[in-house]
Design a protein around this motif. Sequence first.
Motif: not given
Length: 126
Positions: A23-28
């Motif tokens: 995930w780029i911004a938030e995980e997930p």
Amino acid sequence: FKAPSRDHPALYRDLLRTSRVHWIAEEPPAELVREKMMDCHFRYRHQMALVPCVLTLNQDGSVWVTLVKPARAITPGQFAVFYKGDECLGSGKILRMGPSVYTLQQGKNREESTKKEEIDKIEPAT
């Protein structure tokens, strides 16, 4: 497997599973964690149109991707890339795929012929 035509139902699938998603911004994404499911879009080839889908989060960080309509020629090893609007959410390698449209149609045809046989047994033709 070689399909008889470019649009043969055996080439289309609407379910796949990825490896653990990066995930780029938030995980997930919070919505996916909270609801265990999330509507978004995905693609698996660079130039292709985005396909609406529903992600289902697995405990190991992988996701099941259920497509709104079956997509053609999805192959294990390709990357599924997920989007919400213009934002790229992340990606995961495609590991497994659900049955093809062709396989599902064959199963449905078998079910219908079995039902017909059962009805014929119950109601002998006069």
